[in-house]
Design an enzyme around this catalytic site. Structure first.
Site, short mmCIF file in Angstrom:
data_model
loop_
_atom_site.label_atom_id
_atom_site.label_comp_id
_atom_site.label_asym_id
_atom_site.label_seq_id
_atom_site.Cartn_x
_atom_site.Cartn_y
_atom_site.Cartn_z
N ASP A 335 -35.35 -12.10 -54.81
CA ASP A 335 -34.62 -11.01 -54.57
C ASP A 335 -33.15 -11.40 -54.91
O ASP A 335 -32.37 -10.25 -54.60
CB ASP A 335 -34.63 -10.70 -52.99
CG ASP A 335 -35.05 -9.09 -52.77
OD1 ASP A 335 -35.57 -8.46 -53.96
OD2 ASP A 335 -34.53 -8.49 -51.85
N ASP A 748 -42.25 -6.66 -40.00
CA ASP A 748 -43.46 -6.88 -39.71
C ASP A 748 -43.93 -6.25 -38.64
O ASP A 748 -45.24 -5.90 -38.52
CB ASP A 748 -43.48 -8.47 -39.68
CG ASP A 748 -42.56 -9.03 -38.76
OD1 ASP A 748 -41.74 -8.07 -38.20
OD2 ASP A 748 -42.44 -10.27 -38.40
#
EC number: 2.4.1.12
Length: 1049
Positions: A335, A748
């Site tokens: 990223d 998450d």
């Protein structure tokens, strides 16, 4: 019910139930009986069970149907058992005296157990203290061995098969006598079939002698809390009413927090897997390997904070995993668009050509070279190959050379050229501007890449860097994970996906096989959204000063959730079921039609269930019509010249192909109601949900994953680049309903919560050898910043529409699972009452007041009972979980340290973000590479941060309070020591919990840093003014003032 009605119902139900002819117990095909008809074990509910399972259940089980519990009747050709009716068909006992096992697997086996969807297998097994499961006849079920006889010597294999035959002869199921070689081979094959039909896993409940007292004490503690609060509320401290009120509010909050944390641990369980049966069932000699493919995702952002050598070790452990190489693909998300990571992967792929065959040849563990060569163990243990020592030395030398090359790349990357980075071919690096660059994909290794030095294929390795442009939200890690989901769907489309952080390597090469024991289970696997493994860490000091291992959460809380609806997703070490991430709901369990007993009148049957028969029949017809529509669409292929598709994209039909022509789907919806239209969806709905990629949409319609045969991977790269473009997710449901959910830095928690709300289940897998290991920040400041990010994510979820307090009520989320999710998002708010409660002891000592009035002996019983119940709960929790008391104590200490620092800042930052839109920057936790010269150097390294101010203030404040309280007692006589004891105990409770923080401030030199000294002087000056105002050293005058008395006199 009339006979002809019953017959028609049986025929209809038998036809619908056995359309797939799959046994619900073992997953094998239900074969026809001697008359050529489909074998039906139970004529009441027609639950599909094959003949071998039926016979075993009658002989060794509870003799009942697993679904309706109806007693099984004897079929012709089946052995007689005690309790069979005399007139139960023709007597064929003569044929039963000399039964031999057949090759087709229609015989029963010794240790077979039938399973239900929750994993409870009804077998004659006993649980022994050593953790293995033994059958009542003594066969070992839990011992790992290779799938075929290749893992044994001839003598060992013969002994094992002979033992199995002896058990069969003892039960009278096979005849004794001389056997030919062909018979012996049949026996071996039957033995393998019998073992393969055993369940792949089983649920092991906690012993009732351990869990029952634990639950009793929890209930008693709840009762004691009720009486305790009754006393606290009804007996206020009138001379210190504000302190009393604050303390009662804090205690009530702590009680509610304890309830949210405690009750999700009501049903803890253990699970064990059988890898040998997995191999025998899906990896047979002479047959195609049937293990499911897996895509592995590794995410990284900043190679300077996440050292490339650590990422390289993670990738090497994935490439060397014990799994078929053609079924493993590794995707690395960069990223940060770093050329350093790109070059690191090139070096890693080259080194993997030597490292992978070495690992598989000598079966080494772990398969991350940095950690394998640094292990201080006897590496020659159990090694018998004479070439091992020589090869190991050569491999270690090659790894050191590889490490030097990576270090050279890191050193080169420290200083960026003014004109930007340039690739080896002279072209500028596309990612020179990390915030404005195109998408990049590079495929290493794999079927079309380089082979290893032995000429064998290696798993595919793919570098992915998604496109970033100004003005487009990239959603941090969640956006990167969604990009990898789409890329993997286009290139490989494995049905399962393993998510790992760049610093979490595979410590157990059989970890993926462990998860497949659950995901490929014929009953449970269809309803699982993911299999979560516990996190284990390297490089933590033995005392675990800052509770980095988090043992209490992973070994207690997660095992408790596994007994409800499954553990929460913790961000790494998790194997996902791809359809669950696509926002689909789990398949609904087939429920048998309700029937009444023959003794009831027929009109009761009509009233109770007869009226729904036509409706169900119509529904089944429409479902069959939908299936026929899909079956027709599967046969159609259509070539498109659209610019978004690849010209070389092959549309050959295969067993795994399910590419639909979306226009045909829209045309085929005519005649169906709106509900059925929404279930099939038109082309526009597909594009609105998944984005403008026909290839990706086609991949979502493949039930078992995979790509069409003869597909050229290189021709798919263009489509893969398209699905990681910065504008692909616009006006789609990515991050809202499918994939990793956006809206929090702790994506998450949100992702797992949404899947559980849809009705999916998850499983917690704890193999004996830890599946994955990672690194944790052992430095105090880094640890607090990590906890700050987690807490900030929870606060963001609390203020979002996905808050478990109000989201999806009435859905499929179980109440105890909801309590666990509520606890994960409200725990940062505990910091406010915790800070107030830790301040109260010092205030009480400085003012001479207390939050509890003078109490009698009867009232003191509630305080004593509460303390005893807290201690008893902790002891019994340690007893069933196996967690050490040191781990529990470190967890309690860091709960206070993090609560009065990181959690407190997270609450205020979250409020600023929600109320005023002030966003906080995401800080990547540093993953330092190991340094042999100073293994725990970071533990003593001091880094100043504002998070250290509140705990430092509390320590100084309570220390000053202790000094003031003792001085006051000495000045006013020993009669004050009694009330002082409670105040001192309260203050020491705070100081002891903050002691690890104090040691962290002292550092290695056992002296406080200058900046902390300055803060201490400032705070001490403030407290000195308070001290003078209180004036504790002067005696307290109880009589009239002397000045006023003189005037009056």
């Amino acid at each position: 019910m009339e006979p002809n009605t019953m017959a028609s119902f049986d025929d209809e139900h038998r036809h619908s139930s056995f359309s797939a002819k799959i046994c619900k117990v073992c997953g094998d095909e239900v074969k026809d009986d001697d008359n050529g008809q489909t074998f039906v074990a139970c004529h009441v509910c027609v639950y599909p069970v094959c003949k071998p399972c039926y016979e075993y259940e009658r002989s060794n089980g509870n003799k009942c149907c697993p679904q309706c519990n109806t007693l099984y009747k004897r079929h012709k050709g089946s052995p007689k058992i005690a309790g069979d009716e005399e007139n139960n068909g023709p007597d064929d006992s003569d044929d039963e005296l000399n039964i031999k096992y057949r090759q087709d697997g229609s015989s029963i086996h010794q240790n077979f157990a039938y399973g239900s969807e929750n994993g409870d297998y009804n077998s004659k097994q006993q649980w022994r203290p050593n953790g293995r499961a033994f059958s009542s006849t003594g066969s070992v079920l839990g011992k790992d061995f290779e799938a075929e006889r290749d893992g044994y010597t001839d003598a060992e294999w013969k002994e094992r098969v002979d033992k199995w035959k002896a058990r069969q002869e003892k039960r009278g199921l096979v005849t004794k006598g001389e056997q030919t070689n062909e018979d012996k081979e049949d026996d071996e094959e039957e033995y393998l079939d019998a073992e393969a039909r055993q369940p792949l896993w089983r649920k092991v409940p906690i012993s009732s002698s351990k869990i029952s007292p634990y639950r009793i004490v929890i209930v008693l503690r709840l009762v004691i809390l009720v009486f305790f609060f009754r006393f606290r509320i009804l007996t206020p401290a009138k001379d210190a009413y504000p302190l009393w009120l604050i303390s009662v509010i804090c205690e009530i909050w702590f009680a509610l927090s304890w309830i949210l944390d405690q009750f999700p641990k009501w049903f803890p369980i253990n699970r064990e897997t059988y890898l040998d049966r997995l191999s025998m069932r899906f990896e047979r000699d002479g047959e195609k390997n049937k293990l499911a493919p897996v895509d592995v995702f590794v995410s990284t952002v900043d190679p300077l904070k996440e050292p490339p050598i650590i990422t390289a070790n993670t990738i090497l452990s994935i490439l060397a995993v014990d799994y078929p190489v053609n079924k493993v693909s590794c995707y690395v998300s960069d990223d940060g668009a770093s050329m350093l990571l790109f070059d690191t992967l090139s070096e890693t792929s080259e080194f993997a050509r030597r490292w992978v065959p070495f690992c598989k040849k000598y079966n080494v563990e772990p398969r991350a070279p940095e950690f394998y060569f640094s292990e201080k163990i006897d590496y020659l243990k159990d090694k018998v190959q004479t070439t091992f020592v020589k090869d190991r030395r050569a491999m270690k030398r090659e790894y050191e050379e590889f490490k030097v090359r990576i270090n050279a790349l890191v050193a080169k990357a420290q200083k960026k050229p003014e004109e930007g980075w340039v690739m080896q071919d002279g072209t500028p690096w596309p990612g020179n501007n990390t915030r404005d660059h195109p998408g990049m994909i590079q495929v290493y290794l794999g079927k079309e890449g380089a082979f290893d030095i032995d000429g064998n294929e290696l798993p595919r390795l793919v570098y992915v860097s998604r496109e970033k442009r100004p003005g487009y939200a990239h959603h941090k890690k969640a956006g990167a994970m969604n990009a990898m989901v789409r890329v993997s769907a286009v290139l490989t489309n494995a049905p399962f996906m393993l998510n790992l952080d760049c610093d979490h390597y595979i410590n157990n090469s059989k970890a993926i096989r462990e998860s497949m024991c659950f995901l490929m289970d014929p009953q449970l696997g269809k309803k699982l959204c993911y299999v979560q493994f516990p996190q284990r860490f390297d490089g933590i000091d033995l005392n675990d000063r800052y509770a980095n291992r988090n043992i209490v959460f992973f070994d207690i809380n997660m095992r408790g959730l596994d007994g409800i609806q499954g553990p929460v997703y913790v961000g790494t070490g998790c194997v996902f079921n791809r359809p669950a991430l696509y926002g689909y709901e789990p398949p609904v369990s087939e429920k048998r039609k309700k029937m009444t007993c023959d003794c009831w009148p027929s009109w009761i049957c009509c009233c109770c269930g007869g009226g729904n028969r036509n409706h169900k029949s119509d529904s089944s017809k429409k479902k069959s019509g939908i299936k026929s529509l899909f079956s027709k669409l599967k046969k159609k292929t259509k070539k498109k010249s659209d610019d978004k598709t690849m010209s070389s994209y092959s549309r050959k039909r295969s067993s795994t192909e399910a590419i639909f022509d979306l226009e045909d789907i829209e045309e085929g919806l005519e005649g169906y109601d709106e509900l059925e239209k929404s279930s099939l969806m038109s082309q526009k709905n597909f594009e609105k949900r998944f984005g403008m990629s026909p290839v990706f949409i086609a991949s979502t319609l493949m039930e078992n994953g995979g790509l069409p045969e003869a597909t050229n991977t290189s021709s798919l790269i263009k489509e893969a680049i398209h699905v990681i473009s910065c504008g692909y997710e616009e006006k789609t449901e990515w991050g809202k309903e499918i994939g990793w959910i956006y809206g929090s830095v702790t994506e998450d928690i949100l992702t797992g919560f949404r899947m559980h709300c849809r009705g999916w289940k998850s499983v917690y897998c704890m193999p004996k050898r830890p599946a994955f290991k990672g690194s944790a920040p052992i430095n105090l400041s880094d640890r607090l910043h990590q906890v700050l990010r987690w807490a900030l994510g929870s606060v963001e979820i609390f203020f979002s529409r996905h808050c478990p307090l109000w989201y999806a009520w009435g859905g499929k989320l179980k109440i105890l699972e909801r309590l666990a999710y509520i606890n994960t998002i409200v725990y940062p708010f505990t910091s406010i009452p915790l800070l107030a409660y830790c301040t109260i002891p010092a205030v009480c000592l400085l003012t001479g007041k207390f939050i509890i009035p003078t109490i009698n002996n009867f009232a003191s019983i509630w305080f004593l009972a509460l303390f005893l119940s807290i201690i008893a709960t902790a002891i019994l929790e340690l007893r069933w979980s196996g967690v050490s008391i040191n781990d529990l104590w470190r967890n309690e200490q860091f709960w206070v340290i993090g609560g009065v620092s990181a959690h407190l800042f997270a609450v205020f930052q979250g409020l600023l973000k929600v109320l005023f839109g002030v966003d906080t920057n995401f800080t990547v936790t540093s993953k330092g590479a190991s340094d042999e010269a100073d293994e725990f150097g970071d533990l003593y390294l001091f880094k100043w941060t504002t998070l250290l101010i509140p705990p430092t203030t509390l320590i100084i404040l309570n220390m000053v309070g202790v000094v003031a309280g003792v001085s006051d007692a000495i000045n006013n006589g020993y009669g004050s020591w009694g009330p002082l004891f409670g105040k001192l105990f309260f203050a020491f409770w705070v100081i002891v919990h903050l002691y690890p923080f104090l040691k962290g401030l002292m550092g290695r030199q056992n002296r406080t840093p200058t900046i902390v000294v300055l803060w201490s002087i400032l705070l001490a000056s403030i407290f000195s003014l308070v001290w003078v105002r209180i004036d504790p050293f002067l005696p307290k005058q109880t009589g009239p003032l002397l000045k006023q008395c003189g005037v009056d006199c």
